[in-house]
Design an enzyme around this catalytic site. Structure first.
Site, mmCIF file in Angstrom:
data_model
loop_
_atom_site.group_PDB
_atom_site.id
_atom_site.type_symbol
_atom_site.label_atom_id
_atom_site.label_comp_id
_atom_site.label_asym_id
_atom_site.label_seq_id
_atom_site.Cartn_x
_atom_site.Cartn_y
_atom_site.Cartn_z
ATOM 1 N N VAL A 155 4.830 1.767 7.837
ATOM 2 C CA VAL A 155 4.598 0.633 6.926
ATOM 3 C C VAL A 155 4.550 -0.709 7.661
ATOM 4 C CG1 VAL A 155 5.396 -0.587 4.877
ATOM 5 C CG2 VAL A 155 5.635 1.896 5.009
ATOM 6 N N GLU A 212 -10.053 -5.086 14.465
ATOM 7 C CA GLU A 212 -10.996 -4.132 15.058
ATOM 8 C C GLU A 212 -12.399 -4.746 15.064
ATOM 9 O OE1 GLU A 212 -9.961 -0.781 15.669
ATOM 10 O OE2 GLU A 212 -7.927 -1.318 15.055
ATOM 11 N N LYS A 227 -0.296 1.816 2.810
ATOM 12 C CA LYS A 227 1.114 1.429 2.921
ATOM 13 C C LYS A 227 1.752 1.297 1.537
ATOM 14 C CE LYS A 227 0.262 -0.820 7.353
ATOM 15 N NZ LYS A 227 -0.100 -2.088 8.041
#
Lengths: 347, 347
Positions: A155, A212, A227
């Site tokens: 998480v 990314e 999450k």
């Protein structure tokens, strides 16, 4: 004095950092934590694999060049990744799973976890895929085999959140939570408050290695959604699947929205949240929200992550800290091992 | 199913709130936490005392009027406070100590803790006096008698801080901490940011019941100093006495200081802190500090408390939540009982 034999599955930044910590801190851990770790196997799809039941040198592993098939350079190593052998047959007590997150089906990490649990090994992982997508199955396997399955790092990296809620807030009546669970999107919003446009802020995050090449999973909330599933299922007893969580991101937030918010002391944040309703059902979502200046998460800037728990007896309790980082995430694996050691279910 | 017999020492707001929670939640605790609580004795210098080994009705206790000698209204009760009898001879497994904090010598609370520990009873307390002033002695007694001594509520009421650090951050290398540990002084500073002068802000805090008639202990840092001693000794292995901690407060902060700070995005906060130096010594202080806008505690407003731990592996990890309140502090006692239950050292 306990010595756990550990096998590392996936040898990217996180497990490499764990090897580095083992090299530097094993003696200290013996004293402070009551155990030390001996690496008996490592496997990685890119680097190959290596098994040595007598123990591999952690410092040498941490220093191995990140080139294809690098484990073939080691006496017992091969360029091919014998994942199943390392997991099942290296003699490990604990499997540290830190491969990439596959948001579609959690594979191959989920299979790695299954192999480990089925053969009586504890699993510690920083991977949200297996727990978000196969949590109930893996917990059944864990129970059936009398082992531990810990995933604090899934998480907020090393910042404690699952155990914080389950242990230190037990009995407080956690009814819901709101979280800033993606450092990249929070960094982007913070830079936009400083005057950058959305695209510029994303480019900046990419330059710094936060985002990314394809930032979609971060800025559209997909990472946060996994999450939220983990947190809601763990802390609120929900049985959510990924598609149960309505999800939108921050790409629609304009510089104008940000400026208007600031005039009223408010801030836009990407919030993953869930709440148990009066009828016991749990509703969860990921969305950009305009937080008032009094909100416990309003001051969380940059790449920091945070969760505010809404509790019956304490009101809001908030924890914040890093949500990423090699060493930080490797600490999550260590904290999982501390937890299984403390629980007395040592192998 | 475990049932703990508990005696309540001091029956002001906190233990009365605990009685109320027991009345409302015992069945739920059996299911969620694995234990229930039976009140077998209560004693209070103002209200008197009562013992019933078969269990007192928690709801009736919680509803008892707060008038001198009120326990004499109960069948087994007396207007006199037989503290020693209730602690030693009520048949309690656990003593919940919640009398007033005496910052000079920690008495009579420290004696109450001694009586309990010496006769083999677990102690849970929200009182910072005994642990700050007699911590080493009481921990020796705890160990010698094979019981538990828990005092999570002595620092931030129900907001977890001691166990958060010891359990969920074990192995992270806590090197120091900075805390906003006094809600009254933080409330005063927040109101001064909104334009009030120091005296007006203190008066406002008094109206709301945050500040005592004599606000010295809050605004001059004396309350924070005791908490810093507890945190430093518990988390950094220090052996500090109260006088080892340099202490100043916020009464010298002017409206002009506040305004100048705001122009640069900074905020004045009363910070209790300690840090382990390279030579192993621990330095601690309480003082008003000008925090830059990037500081993890800069966003903590009003009566909220917070601690930012400085860790080797995670950098800053911060927890914030309530630092006072009847129910919130009663939860701290519950969380202490959860901890001793989980530790397996049940009576």
């Amino acid at each position: 004095m306990t010595e756990y034999k550990i096998a590392l599955v996936g040898f990217g930044g996180v497990n490499r950092a764990l090897a580095q910590l083992i090299a530097e801190r094993n003696a200290r851990w013996q004293q402070e934590l009551g155990f030390s770790l001996k690496i008996v196997g490592v496997t990685d799809l890119f680097l190959g694999s290596v098994i040595d039941r007598n123990g591999l040198d952690a410092a040498s592993l941490a220093a191995l060049p990140a080139v294809k098939g690098a484990f073939a350079q080691l006496p017992e190593g091969t360029a091919e990744a014998f994942n199943e052998s390392v997991i099942k047959h290296s003699g490990a007590d604990i499997i540290a799973e830190a491969t990439f997150t596959n948001p579609k089906d959690g594979e191959p990490a989920a299979t790695f976890c299954r192999w480990a649990l089925e053969t009586g090994k504890h699993v510690v992982t920083t991977n949200k895929g297996p727990i978000a997508l196969h949590g109930e199955e893996l917990k059944r396997l864990t129970k059936a085999n009398g082992v531990s399955f810990e995933y604090e790092g899934s998480v907020m990296s090393g910042t404690p959140v699952l155990r914080l809620a389950r242990q230190t807030l037990a009995g407080s009546g956690v009814q819901g939570f709101e979280g800033i669970l993606n450092g990249t999107s929070n960094y982007v919003l913070t830079r936009m408050e400083e005057g950058l446009g959305f695209a510029e802020a994303v480019a900046k995050a990419q330059q710094l290695g936060y985002a990314e090449a394809d930032p979609t999973a971060d800025v559209e909330g997909h990472d946060v959604r996994l999450k939220v599933v983990v947190l809601a299922n763990e802390l609120l007893g929900a049985h959510l699947q990924v598609n149960d969580v309505a999800c939108s991101g921050i790409s629609g937030i304009t510089s104008n929205d940000i400026a208007q918010a600031r005039d009223s002391g408010a801030r836009w944040k990407l919030i993953g949240s869930a709440r148990r309703d009066a009828d016991g059902s749990v509703n969860a979502s990921v969305e950009a929200r305009l937080l008032p200046s009094s909100h416990p998460l309003v001051g969380i800037s940059g790449a920091t992550n945070a969760v505010a728990f809404d509790t019956e007896l304490l009101g809001a309790v908030t924890v914040s800290g890093p949500g990423a980082g090699r060493i930080e995430t490797a600490f999550a694996l260590l904290s999982d091992i501390v937890a299984l050691h403390t629980s007395g279910r040592q192998a």
